[in-house]
Design a protein around this motif. Structure first.
Motif, PDB file in Angstrom:
ATOM      1  N   ILE A   1       5.031  10.741   2.017  1.00  0.00           N
ATOM      2  CA  ILE A   1       3.672   9.238   1.366  1.00  0.00           C
ATOM      3  C   ILE A   1       4.302   8.032   2.895  1.00  0.00           C
ATOM      4  O   ILE A   1       5.015   8.634   3.276  1.00  0.00           O
ATOM      5  CB  ILE A   1       4.226   8.191   0.256  1.00  0.00           C
ATOM      6  N   LYS A   2       3.439   7.412   3.002  1.00  0.00           N
ATOM      7  CA  LYS A   2       3.071   6.110   4.369  1.00  0.00           C
ATOM      8  C   LYS A   2       3.272   4.823   3.598  1.00  0.00           C
ATOM      9  O   LYS A   2       2.452   4.891   2.122  1.00  0.00           O
ATOM     10  CB  LYS A   2       2.520   6.341   5.182  1.00  0.00           C
ATOM     11  N   LEU A   3       4.554   3.972   3.367  1.00  0.00           N
ATOM     12  CA  LEU A   3       4.070   2.648   2.488  1.00  0.00           C
ATOM     13  C   LEU A   3       3.861   2.049   3.446  1.00  0.00           C
ATOM     14  O   LEU A   3       4.826   2.117   4.802  1.00  0.00           O
ATOM     15  CB  LEU A   3       5.952   2.525   1.800  1.00  0.00           C
ATOM     16  N   THR A   4       3.329   1.183   3.235  1.00  0.00           N
ATOM     17  CA  THR A   4       3.580  -0.374   3.834  1.00  0.00           C
ATOM     18  C   THR A   4       3.462  -1.750   3.498  1.00  0.00           C
ATOM     19  O   THR A   4       3.883  -1.984   2.236  1.00  0.00           O
ATOM     20  CB  THR A   4       1.692  -0.371   3.555  1.00  0.00           C
TER      21      THR A   4
ATOM     22  N   ASP B   1       5.370  -0.184   8.409  1.00  0.00           N
ATOM     23  CA  ASP B   1       4.766   0.550   8.246  1.00  0.00           C
ATOM     24  C   ASP B   1       4.580   2.455   8.521  1.00  0.00           C
ATOM     25  O   ASP B   1       4.055   2.816   8.755  1.00  0.00           O
ATOM     26  CB  ASP B   1       3.062  -0.104   7.612  1.00  0.00           C
TER      27      ASP B   1
ATOM     28  N   ASN C   1       0.925  -1.391  -0.013  1.00  0.00           N
ATOM     29  CA  ASN C   1      -0.112  -0.110   0.147  1.00  0.00           C
ATOM     30  C   ASN C   1       0.585   1.528  -0.488  1.00  0.00           C
ATOM     31  O   ASN C   1       1.542   0.759   1.026  1.00  0.00           O
ATOM     32  CB  ASN C   1      -1.054   0.105   1.341  1.00  0.00           C
ATOM     33  N   LEU C   2       0.387   1.939  -0.753  1.00  0.00           N
ATOM     34  CA  LEU C   2       0.817   3.915  -0.739  1.00  0.00           C
ATOM     35  C   LEU C   2       0.195   4.549  -0.234  1.00  0.00           C
ATOM     36  O   LEU C   2      -1.606   4.104  -1.485  1.00  0.00           O
ATOM     37  CB  LEU C   2       1.686   3.882  -1.751  1.00  0.00           C
ATOM     38  N   GLU C   3       0.424   5.368   0.351  1.00  0.00           N
ATOM     39  CA  GLU C   3      -0.771   6.773   0.943  1.00  0.00           C
ATOM     40  C   GLU C   3      -0.454   7.630   1.381  1.00  0.00           C
ATOM     41  O   GLU C   3       0.766   7.627   1.208  1.00  0.00           O
ATOM     42  CB  GLU C   3      -1.265   6.333   2.630  1.00  0.00           C
ATOM     43  N   ALA C   4      -1.024   9.099   0.808  1.00  0.00           N
ATOM     44  CA  ALA C   4      -0.884   9.988   0.167  1.00  0.00           C
ATOM     45  C   ALA C   4      -0.799  10.660   2.200  1.00  0.00           C
ATOM     46  O   ALA C   4      -1.493  10.463   2.962  1.00  0.00           O
ATOM     47  CB  ALA C   4      -1.386  11.137  -0.388  1.00  0.00           C
ATOM     48  N   VAL C   5       0.038  11.276   2.682  1.00  0.00           N
ATOM     49  CA  VAL C   5      -0.155  11.726   3.996  1.00  0.00           C
ATOM     50  C   VAL C   5      -0.008  12.879   3.633  1.00  0.00           C
ATOM     51  O   VAL C   5       1.500  13.692   3.433  1.00  0.00           O
ATOM     52  CB  VAL C   5       1.034  11.713   4.734  1.00  0.00           C
TER      53      VAL C   5
END
Length: 130
Positions: free
Chosen positions: A72-75, A81, A63-67
């Motif tokens: 970005i936060k990578l899982t 994570d 998973n890649l999530e914008a912060v």
């Protein structure tokens, strides 16, 4: 602080994160991003030793999530994570890839660890960079 990238893309087949900044595209291997995570778990707090982690050659990003507008936060599939990769960090990881990677391989060997399937961990002192 660095301007936001113009493109961020997971390339699952090659296990690389593509990050494009104005005029420059960086390809960052998942393994590299995992072992150089900006998390406190890896980087420590203050003057603590950086944790060297083996066995991450086949790690995947799930998973890649914008912060906000800054990171970005990578899982990763190993459950990690907790690192936030801001734009400056991503740029520096790309810019310094060759030197960082050689240093990591040297420290991995010194700790008696392997890149593949070895869940062992050891410590090294980032101040002893040669």
């Amino acid at each position: 602080m660095r301007a936001p990238p113009t493109k961020i893309k997971l390339k699952q087949a090659s296990r690389q994160l593509e990050v494009a900044f104005e005029g420059q595209t960086l390809l960052l291997p998942y393994e590299y991003l995992r072992v150089f995570s900006p998390s406190a778990e890896i980087r420590g707090h203050g003057n603590q030793q950086m944790l060297i982690v083996g066995g991450k050659k086949e790690v995947q990003i799930t998973n890649l999530e914008a912060v906000g507008q800054y990171a970005i936060k990578l899982t990763f599939d190993d459950g990690h994570d907790s690192g936030l990769y801001n734009w400056q960090t991503l740029y520096e990881l790309g810019r310094d890839y060759a030197a960082n990677w050689q240093y990591y391989l040297k420290q991995l060997a010194a700790a008696g660890l392997q890149r593949s399937a070895d869940p062992s961990v050891g410590h090294f002192d980032p101040k002893q960079k040669n």
